[in-house]
Design a protein around this motif. Sequence first.
Motif, short mmCIF file in Angstrom:
data_model
loop_
_atom_site.label_atom_id
_atom_site.label_comp_id
_atom_site.label_asym_id
_atom_site.label_seq_id
_atom_site.Cartn_x
_atom_site.Cartn_y
_atom_site.Cartn_z
N GLN A 1 28.55 61.79 -20.79
CA GLN A 1 29.34 60.62 -20.45
C GLN A 1 28.51 59.34 -20.58
OE1 GLN A 1 28.48 63.06 -18.38
NE2 GLN A 1 28.03 62.32 -16.30
N LEU A 2 29.19 58.24 -20.90
CA LEU A 2 28.52 56.94 -21.01
C LEU A 2 28.67 56.21 -19.69
CD1 LEU A 2 29.66 55.74 -24.57
CD2 LEU A 2 27.53 56.87 -23.92
N THR A 3 27.55 55.96 -19.04
CA THR A 3 27.56 55.27 -17.75
C THR A 3 26.83 53.94 -17.78
OG1 THR A 3 25.52 56.37 -17.04
CG2 THR A 3 27.61 57.51 -16.58
N GLY A 4 26.15 53.63 -18.90
CA GLY A 4 25.37 52.41 -19.00
C GLY A 4 23.93 52.58 -18.59
N GLU A 5 23.58 53.75 -18.03
CA GLU A 5 22.22 53.93 -17.55
C GLU A 5 21.19 53.98 -18.68
OE1 GLU A 5 22.40 58.82 -17.14
OE2 GLU A 5 22.33 57.55 -15.35
N LYS A 6 21.64 54.23 -19.92
CA LYS A 6 20.71 54.28 -21.05
C LYS A 6 20.42 52.91 -21.65
CE LYS A 6 22.10 58.95 -22.51
NZ LYS A 6 22.70 59.75 -23.62
N VAL A 7 21.19 51.91 -21.25
CA VAL A 7 21.00 50.57 -21.81
C VAL A 7 19.62 50.04 -21.42
CG1 VAL A 7 21.88 48.21 -21.90
CG2 VAL A 7 23.47 50.13 -21.70
N GLY B 1 24.61 40.36 -16.20
CA GLY B 1 25.67 39.46 -16.61
C GLY B 1 25.69 39.30 -18.10
N CYS B 2 26.36 38.24 -18.55
CA CYS B 2 26.53 37.99 -19.97
C CYS B 2 26.55 36.50 -20.24
CB CYS B 2 27.83 38.63 -20.47
SG CYS B 2 28.19 38.37 -22.22
N SER B 3 25.93 36.10 -21.34
CA SER B 3 25.99 34.72 -21.81
C SER B 3 26.50 34.72 -23.25
CB SER B 3 24.61 34.05 -21.76
OG SER B 3 24.16 33.93 -20.42
N VAL B 4 27.42 33.84 -23.53
CA VAL B 4 27.91 33.62 -24.89
C VAL B 4 27.57 32.18 -25.25
CG1 VAL B 4 29.89 33.62 -26.44
CG2 VAL B 4 29.80 35.24 -24.54
N ASN C 1 33.61 41.40 -19.46
CA ASN C 1 33.69 42.83 -19.73
C ASN C 1 32.36 43.47 -20.09
OD1 ASN C 1 36.60 43.88 -19.59
ND2 ASN C 1 36.83 41.94 -20.68
N VAL C 2 31.53 42.77 -20.83
CA VAL C 2 30.24 43.36 -21.22
C VAL C 2 29.37 43.69 -20.00
CG1 VAL C 2 28.10 42.99 -22.52
CG2 VAL C 2 30.30 42.30 -23.51
N PRO C 3 29.28 42.82 -18.97
CA PRO C 3 28.43 43.16 -17.82
C PRO C 3 28.87 44.42 -17.07
CG PRO C 3 28.92 40.81 -17.83
CD PRO C 3 29.79 41.44 -18.87
N ARG C 4 30.12 44.84 -17.24
CA ARG C 4 30.60 46.01 -16.51
C ARG C 4 29.85 47.29 -16.91
NH1 ARG C 4 37.04 45.70 -17.35
NH2 ARG C 4 36.94 47.63 -16.14
N VAL C 5 29.19 47.29 -18.06
CA VAL C 5 28.49 48.50 -18.51
C VAL C 5 26.97 48.32 -18.47
CG1 VAL C 5 30.42 49.19 -19.94
CG2 VAL C 5 28.59 47.83 -20.97
N LEU C 6 26.50 47.28 -17.80
CA LEU C 6 25.07 47.02 -17.74
C LEU C 6 24.49 47.42 -16.39
CD1 LEU C 6 24.81 43.46 -19.34
CD2 LEU C 6 24.60 45.69 -20.47
N PRO C 7 23.30 48.01 -16.37
CA PRO C 7 22.62 48.25 -15.09
C PRO C 7 22.02 46.96 -14.55
CG PRO C 7 21.28 49.06 -16.92
CD PRO C 7 22.56 48.54 -17.52
#
Length: 372
Positions: free
Chosen positions: A178-184, A350-353, A267-273
Amino acid sequence: MASDPSNTPPNTPSYSYAQAGVSIAAGNALVRAIAPLAKATARAGAGAELGGFGGFFDLKAAGYRDPLLVAANDGVGTKVKLAIDHDRHETIGIDLVAMCVNDLIVQGAEPLFFLDYFATGKLDGGVAERVVAGIAEGCLQAGCALIGGETAEMPGMYAPGDYDLAGFSVGAVERGEQLTGEKVAAGDVLLGLASSGVHSNGYSLVRRLAADKFWKLDRPALFDQDRLLIDWLIEPTRIYVRSLLPPIRAGRIHALAHITGGGLLENVPRVLPEGLHARIDADAWPQPRLMAWLQAQGRIEPEEMARTFNCGIGMVLAIAPDEADAVSDELTDAGETVFRIGRIEPGRRGCSVAGSAEAWSARDKWEATHVA
């Protein structure tokens, strides 16, 4: 004293469900009409037969050894109203499936089966069948079976001609995959997969603009004289399941983010540790003509675009730097349009664009940031 039924006046009318506005016959006719559509979505593990009280699914027959189940449900928001007002019922069901199955694939899960809920004030079998045909098409695109659903006829709950939709899907992923974001990790590359349009979020703003600006949706779009504006706006959400499953199962994707309400920023920060920040370069892909037109019509600032619309990117992938080119080529071969849009850095989750003065009609260099 209890009343005596025998004292009921002889001219009192006899009541029926049909007189109350509910047609059991119409509902049964709809089930018969859509049964072949559901049957066409049958896959290993599910026969996709309608009519029972529930649907069965055989995980062993689907090839799973030690699966985790993942569930998702969603709707398509006020895009439904756009479909109703402009008689575009054939593809709104694809949106419904897409919103659910794209949420499953980002967790590494293969969508297995789907159930729908169609609610209206008075059942129009022709409209309902067109909607369900779109749902079946979405299931075919995602490789999942349409195994059941509910059609609710509720007089007085909806305006004439109106209906609403909800979808529910279950997927599976082998334990440990499963993809949990822990590998990022810092240094990961962000790839963006092109969207097919607005998808299914932001339509309250789109419809407000349409009303305030007196758009003629049944006429060619100002930015494309070969296609009606309504067809641009109703374009169904892209389903990314089939292209993403192979690299997911090969362990080559660290995380996925489905870009829905909240845009890229939220949405991108939702998958980041914790301790990692996504930085996205808005100059890294061309702004789609539809997005540029919406922005100009509403004089929407770039920062607001980044937190409202998908801005041309429907799915974001975090990939190890040495895998990015190979995964990009694989996805391109699978039919996706892929852009390298950013990177993962150490920092607050978080995320910056950010973009130049040329990106998204900005007046100067700009940056929008969301901290989760």
